[in-house]
Write a protein that holds these residues in place. Structure first.
Motif, PDB file in Angstrom:
ATOM      1  N   MET A   1      -0.662  -6.888  -9.742  1.00  0.00           N
ATOM      2  CA  MET A   1       0.503  -5.824  -9.711  1.00  0.00           C
ATOM      3  C   MET A   1       0.891  -4.943 -10.448  1.00  0.00           C
ATOM      4  O   MET A   1       1.406  -4.467 -10.612  1.00  0.00           O
ATOM      5  CB  MET A   1       1.647  -7.022  -9.881  1.00  0.00           C
ATOM      6  CG  MET A   1       1.541  -7.501  -9.283  1.00  0.00           C
ATOM      7  SD  MET A   1       2.631  -7.965  -7.761  1.00  0.00           S
ATOM      8  CE  MET A   1       1.905  -8.867  -7.340  1.00  0.00           C
ATOM      9  N   SER A   2      -0.773  -4.084  -9.373  1.00  0.00           N
ATOM     10  CA  SER A   2      -1.149  -2.541 -10.751  1.00  0.00           C
ATOM     11  C   SER A   2      -0.266  -1.203 -10.367  1.00  0.00           C
ATOM     12  O   SER A   2       0.380  -0.758 -10.597  1.00  0.00           O
ATOM     13  CB  SER A   2      -1.848  -2.173 -10.316  1.00  0.00           C
ATOM     14  OG  SER A   2      -2.435  -2.160  -8.980  1.00  0.00           O
ATOM     15  N   ASN A   3       0.252  -1.800  -9.189  1.00  0.00           N
ATOM     16  CA  ASN A   3       1.372  -0.838  -8.500  1.00  0.00           C
ATOM     17  C   ASN A   3       2.514  -0.645  -8.907  1.00  0.00           C
ATOM     18  O   ASN A   3       3.531  -0.157  -8.966  1.00  0.00           O
ATOM     19  CB  ASN A   3       1.345  -0.895  -7.209  1.00  0.00           C
ATOM     20  CG  ASN A   3       1.946  -1.699  -5.971  1.00  0.00           C
ATOM     21  OD1 ASN A   3       1.396  -2.970  -6.588  1.00  0.00           O
ATOM     22  ND2 ASN A   3       2.580  -2.313  -5.404  1.00  0.00           N
ATOM     23  N   ALA A   4       3.078  -1.806  -9.183  1.00  0.00           N
ATOM     24  CA  ALA A   4       5.121  -1.908  -9.920  1.00  0.00           C
ATOM     25  C   ALA A   4       5.420  -1.234 -11.002  1.00  0.00           C
ATOM     26  O   ALA A   4       6.363  -0.879 -10.976  1.00  0.00           O
ATOM     27  CB  ALA A   4       4.783  -3.565 -10.579  1.00  0.00           C
ATOM     28  N   SER A   5       4.458  -0.662 -11.650  1.00  0.00           N
ATOM     29  CA  SER A   5       5.225  -0.195 -12.961  1.00  0.00           C
ATOM     30  C   SER A   5       4.634   1.389 -12.502  1.00  0.00           C
ATOM     31  O   SER A   5       5.430   2.221 -13.529  1.00  0.00           O
ATOM     32  CB  SER A   5       4.090  -0.506 -14.193  1.00  0.00           C
ATOM     33  OG  SER A   5       2.837  -0.404 -13.916  1.00  0.00           O
ATOM     34  N   PRO A  10       5.070   6.223  -4.056  1.00  0.00           N
ATOM     35  CA  PRO A  10       6.169   6.325  -3.408  1.00  0.00           C
ATOM     36  C   PRO A  10       6.678   4.622  -3.348  1.00  0.00           C
ATOM     37  O   PRO A  10       5.492   4.001  -3.200  1.00  0.00           O
ATOM     38  CB  PRO A  10       5.660   6.698  -2.231  1.00  0.00           C
ATOM     39  CG  PRO A  10       4.262   6.635  -1.780  1.00  0.00           C
ATOM     40  CD  PRO A  10       3.706   6.767  -3.815  1.00  0.00           C
ATOM     41  N   PRO A  11       7.863   4.812  -3.515  1.00  0.00           N
ATOM     42  CA  PRO A  11       8.507   2.682  -3.108  1.00  0.00           C
ATOM     43  C   PRO A  11       7.357   2.674  -1.876  1.00  0.00           C
ATOM     44  O   PRO A  11       7.350   3.091  -0.978  1.00  0.00           O
ATOM     45  CB  PRO A  11       9.696   3.230  -2.920  1.00  0.00           C
ATOM     46  CG  PRO A  11       9.951   4.223  -2.389  1.00  0.00           C
ATOM     47  CD  PRO A  11       9.066   4.911  -2.931  1.00  0.00           C
ATOM     48  N   ARG A  12       7.097   0.988  -2.275  1.00  0.00           N
ATOM     49  CA  ARG A  12       6.566   0.626  -1.066  1.00  0.00           C
ATOM     50  C   ARG A  12       7.333   0.265   0.451  1.00  0.00           C
ATOM     51  O   ARG A  12       8.970  -0.055   0.095  1.00  0.00           O
ATOM     52  CB  ARG A  12       5.737  -0.951  -2.065  1.00  0.00           C
ATOM     53  CG  ARG A  12       4.517  -1.338  -2.138  1.00  0.00           C
ATOM     54  CD  ARG A  12       4.452  -2.179  -2.527  1.00  0.00           C
ATOM     55  NE  ARG A  12       3.179  -2.547  -1.867  1.00  0.00           N
ATOM     56  CZ  ARG A  12       2.612  -4.001  -1.578  1.00  0.00           C
ATOM     57  NH1 ARG A  12       2.426  -4.635  -2.573  1.00  0.00           N
ATOM     58  NH2 ARG A  12       1.353  -3.833  -0.300  1.00  0.00           N
ATOM     59  N   VAL A  13       6.496  -0.878   1.712  1.00  0.00           N
ATOM     60  CA  VAL A  13       7.571  -0.472   2.057  1.00  0.00           C
ATOM     61  C   VAL A  13       8.968  -1.645   2.444  1.00  0.00           C
ATOM     62  O   VAL A  13       8.289  -2.410   1.800  1.00  0.00           O
ATOM     63  CB  VAL A  13       6.987  -0.750   3.573  1.00  0.00           C
ATOM     64  CG1 VAL A  13       7.434  -1.877   4.741  1.00  0.00           C
ATOM     65  CG2 VAL A  13       6.058   0.107   4.275  1.00  0.00           C
TER      66      VAL A  13
ATOM     67  N   GLU B 167      -0.293   0.676   3.231  1.00  0.00           N
ATOM     68  CA  GLU B 167       1.488   1.159   3.266  1.00  0.00           C
ATOM     69  C   GLU B 167       0.997   2.678   3.350  1.00  0.00           C
ATOM     70  O   GLU B 167       1.821   3.766   3.935  1.00  0.00           O
ATOM     71  CB  GLU B 167       2.187   0.295   2.269  1.00  0.00           C
ATOM     72  CG  GLU B 167       2.423  -1.420   3.367  1.00  0.00           C
ATOM     73  CD  GLU B 167       2.553  -1.812   2.426  1.00  0.00           C
ATOM     74  OE1 GLU B 167       3.712  -1.367   1.792  1.00  0.00           O
ATOM     75  OE2 GLU B 167       2.346  -3.096   2.027  1.00  0.00           O
ATOM     76  N   GLU B 168      -0.184   3.055   1.965  1.00  0.00           N
ATOM     77  CA  GLU B 168       0.824   4.438   1.485  1.00  0.00           C
ATOM     78  C   GLU B 168      -0.055   5.238   2.455  1.00  0.00           C
ATOM     79  O   GLU B 168       0.552   6.300   2.876  1.00  0.00           O
ATOM     80  CB  GLU B 168      -0.074   3.953  -0.365  1.00  0.00           C
ATOM     81  CG  GLU B 168       0.167   3.769  -1.514  1.00  0.00           C
ATOM     82  CD  GLU B 168      -0.425   3.355  -2.665  1.00  0.00           C
ATOM     83  OE1 GLU B 168      -1.617   4.277  -2.295  1.00  0.00           O
ATOM     84  OE2 GLU B 168      -0.065   2.643  -2.855  1.00  0.00           O
ATOM     85  N   ALA B 170       0.111   4.910   5.483  1.00  0.00           N
ATOM     86  CA  ALA B 170       1.009   4.976   6.810  1.00  0.00           C
ATOM     87  C   ALA B 170       1.861   6.239   6.582  1.00  0.00           C
ATOM     88  O   ALA B 170       2.889   6.922   7.250  1.00  0.00           O
ATOM     89  CB  ALA B 170       1.300   3.438   6.643  1.00  0.00           C
ATOM     90  N   GLN B 171       2.283   5.887   4.706  1.00  0.00           N
ATOM     91  CA  GLN B 171       3.911   6.365   3.970  1.00  0.00           C
ATOM     92  C   GLN B 171       3.330   8.148   4.559  1.00  0.00           C
ATOM     93  O   GLN B 171       3.883   8.990   4.222  1.00  0.00           O
ATOM     94  CB  GLN B 171       4.003   5.868   3.097  1.00  0.00           C
ATOM     95  CG  GLN B 171       4.937   4.649   3.163  1.00  0.00           C
ATOM     96  CD  GLN B 171       4.900   3.997   1.545  1.00  0.00           C
ATOM     97  OE1 GLN B 171       3.929   3.956   1.425  1.00  0.00           O
ATOM     98  NE2 GLN B 171       6.211   3.444   1.845  1.00  0.00           N
ATOM     99  N   SER B 172       2.215   8.448   4.237  1.00  0.00           N
ATOM    100  CA  SER B 172       1.615   9.600   3.464  1.00  0.00           C
ATOM    101  C   SER B 172       1.177  10.755   5.085  1.00  0.00           C
ATOM    102  O   SER B 172       1.828  11.609   4.791  1.00  0.00           O
ATOM    103  CB  SER B 172       0.620   9.680   2.882  1.00  0.00           C
ATOM    104  OG  SER B 172      -0.850   9.282   3.463  1.00  0.00           O
ATOM    105  N   LEU B 173       1.011   9.698   5.703  1.00  0.00           N
ATOM    106  CA  LEU B 173       1.329   9.931   7.034  1.00  0.00           C
ATOM    107  C   LEU B 173       2.950  10.394   8.306  1.00  0.00           C
ATOM    108  O   LEU B 173       3.090  10.553   9.279  1.00  0.00           O
ATOM    109  CB  LEU B 173       0.590   9.447   8.638  1.00  0.00           C
ATOM    110  CG  LEU B 173      -1.463   9.068   8.012  1.00  0.00           C
ATOM    111  CD1 LEU B 173      -1.573   8.216   8.984  1.00  0.00           C
ATOM    112  CD2 LEU B 173      -1.470  10.759   8.166  1.00  0.00           C
ATOM    113  N   GLY B 174       4.008   9.828   7.225  1.00  0.00           N
ATOM    114  CA  GLY B 174       6.104   9.902   7.501  1.00  0.00           C
ATOM    115  C   GLY B 174       5.696   8.820   8.619  1.00  0.00           C
ATOM    116  O   GLY B 174       7.229   9.082   9.089  1.00  0.00           O
ATOM    117  N   GLY B 175       5.312   8.015   8.130  1.00  0.00           N
ATOM    118  CA  GLY B 175       6.048   6.748   9.269  1.00  0.00           C
ATOM    119  C   GLY B 175       7.007   6.356   8.831  1.00  0.00           C
ATOM    120  O   GLY B 175       7.196   5.659   7.987  1.00  0.00           O
TER     121      GLY B 175
END
Lengths: 298, 273
Positions: A1-5, A10-13, B167-168, B170-175
């Motif tokens: 969970m390194s990205n949680a903090s 950017p927020p995850r999907v 995901e990152e 894909a997000q950086s590509l604007g999806g």
């Protein structure tokens, strides 16, 4: 969970607050309706006619005999199954022999077979119209419609339970420790008890807990081979059915509440054992080639 | 091959083969032999009787419905349990296994109590003219309950291991989130989802205990195949019981083969990525 903090990322999907709340809400509501409500209704119905009816159901000789029979079945079937599971895991993970994969598939078969089919299959082995039926009749040995039949059917439905917890774990652990122990002069049993067992104890216990829950709750297979003789060959699940169809709903739910409590304890034990690492090493299927549990990191 | 120094091969393999032979193979062989002894004409006429065919139809259709529900709800549940942290998530995570731990007969009577016309859910649903208990819908509800954990538990580990970098990127590509889910995440989940689906479907096809209480068990409409086998036994019609049970057995073998194939594929897929 390194990205949680990390705030910069950017927020995850699916992390938008509205979507998140909506999805959690839906899952909680549907989960409560589908999973929690059936558990709660058992308690409510069991006490619907008061404590006295509840207590008298549990004190009834037929109920007590059903509890006794269920416990005896578990006390016999679970240890035998455990020994089998250990033997199967030892043979399959410590040695290479032709047909290993096939053996794995055969061990898993009961998992995908309807319990009714299992029960019927046992009739054609030990019943009067089965393989051994006439022979058993001559020597007056009762297997069907008696305790041995109930135990055999329970052992069928739970045959894979211990083995499938142990095999992936022992596969991942390899053979090096055992080989060192025996090359230093330890006997096979000594190697197993001092080297292997300490490494697999939680997974073993995990398999035993799940196996026990299934044995105590088995209904379909046992209902075919037991003959449903009240006060004689009725296990607790069969006793529940009998009371229910006898229009003694409160009694049926009172008996069911015992099994529900066992189910809850099974889940608590499962969670506790998972914290010890049991149930983690999973191959998607026993019959597929093994992969190391810990992937080597480049 | 390296010479194996470990002892116990003959003992452990002996015990294993004896146990598997006696407990698993012998009974199934007996059932197959019994069914085969019928001869093709009798066998076919039993398994294609209108009552048997009606039982296959209601069993398969209900199992399909239950599996479809579990696909959506199971995926949502797995998603919520891996992606979001909220008070009580551990409890929900533990409760997912309840359908495995709760004996089927217990599940059967409690679902019937909930969905009967005077039950908590049944009384509300009957206001809208929906009957669940003693209809095919009831069979579906029971199947949903008993097979729910399969999809959650096969998808959950894959979701946990999903690399955030994908995901990152894909997000950086604007999806948009929905596009990323559809084009990136869902394809990665597909092998596990398919394996979970086939397990869930197979379990529903064979389920007995949870269903017979809620189903109503009317021949031609709410009688599942497993129950028909049981009824033939009670009528001492052992040949018909063997024949119909063999249909369930063969279906189970086919499902087992499909599941193994899908899981082998899922494994290759995860091994590659």
């Amino acid at each position: 969970m390194s990205n949680a903090s990390s705030a910069r990322k950017p927020p995850r999907v699916g992390d938008q607050p509205l979507f998140r709340r909506l999805l959690i809400g839906i899952v909680l509501v549907v989960g409560a309706l589908l999973i929690l409500a059936p558990l709660i209704v058992i308690g409510v119905e069991a006490f619907s006619e008061g404590w006295r009816v509840y207590a008298s159901t549990l004190a009834d000789p037929d109920t007590r005999h059903a509890i006794f029979l269920t416990v005896v079945t578990a006390l016999i079937a679970v240890p035998i199954n455990t020994v089998f599971g250990i033997a199967a895991a030892w043979a399959i993970t410590k040695f290479d022999f032709p047909g290993r994969r096939f053996l794995l598939v055969v061990i898993e078969i009961p998992f995908s077979i309807s319990p009714i089919v299992a029960g019927v299959a046992y009739l054609f082995v030990y019943g009067l119209q089965g393989f051994f039926g006439p022979l058993l009749e001559v020597y007056d040995i009762k297997i069907l419609f008696a305790l041995p039949g109930i135990i055999l059917a329970s052992m069928f439905v739970t045959a894979p339970f211990v083995a499938r917890e142990l095999i992936p774990l022992m596969q991942a652990q390899g053979r090096d420790l055992e080989e060192s122990a025996t090359s230093l002069g330890a006997s096979g049993w000594r190697t197993f008890f001092s080297v292997t067992l300490p490494n697999i104890k939680w997974a073993l216990l995990y398999g035993v807990v799940l196996c026990n829950a299934r044995v105590m709750g088995e209904f379909g297979a046992v209902s075919v081979v037991s003959g449903n003789i009240r006060g004689q060959t009725n296990t607790l699940p069969l006793h529940i059915e009998l009371l229910y169809h006898d229009y003694q709903a409160a009694g049926a739910f009172a008996s069911a509440s015992i099994l529900a409590v066992i189910a809850v304890f099974t889940i608590i034990a499962k969670v506790a054992l998972e914290r010890q690492g049991a149930g983690r090493v999973r191959r998607p299927a026993l019959s597929t080639p093994a992969v190391p549990a810990v992937e080597p990191k480049p | 091959m390296r010479r194996n120094v470990l002892p116990g091969l003959s003992l452990s393999l002996g015990v294993t083969l004896f146990y598997v032979g006696l407990i698993v193979v012998l009974p199934l062989a007996a059932l197959i032999i019994k069914a085969a002894s019928l001869g093709p004409v009798d066998y076919w006429s039993i398994i294609s009787s209108s009552r048997a065919v009606a039982s296959y139809r209601v069993t398969v259709l209900s199992a399909l419905g239950a599996t479809a529900f579990n696909l959506v709800f199971g995926l949502a549940l797995a998603w919520v349990l891996t992606r979001y942290r909220f008070p009580g998530w551990r409890l929900i995570d533990a409760m997912v296994d309840l359908p495995f731990a709760l004996p089927t007969a217990v599940a059967g009577i409690s679902l019937t109590a909930l969905f009967a016309n005077n039950g908590w859910f049944g009384s509300v649903l009957s206001e809208f003219g929906i009957k669940v208990a003693y209809t095919p819908l009831g069979i579906m509800v029971a199947m949903c309950f008993t097979s729910l954990p399969f999809i959650v538990r096969t998808v959950q580990p894959v979701l946990e291991d999903l690399d955030p970098a994908l995901e990152e990127a894909a997000q950086s590509l604007g999806g948009s989130d929905w596009t990323i889910f559809r084009k990136v995440i869902f394809p990665l989940l597909t092998p596990a989802l398919l394996a979970g689906l086939s397990l869930s479907f197979a379990r529903s096809l064979g389920e007995f205990g949870a269903i017979i209480f809620i189903a109503g068990n009317q021949p031609m409409s709410t009688e599942i195949t497993a129950l028909l086998v049981f009824i033939r036994l009670e009528e001492y019609d052992y040949q018909a019981a063997a024949a119909i049970a063999s249909v369930l057995l063969i279906t189970a073998f086919v499902m087992l083969a499909v599941t193994n194939l899908l899981q082998a594929r899922a494994l290759r897929y995860t091994a590659r990525s």
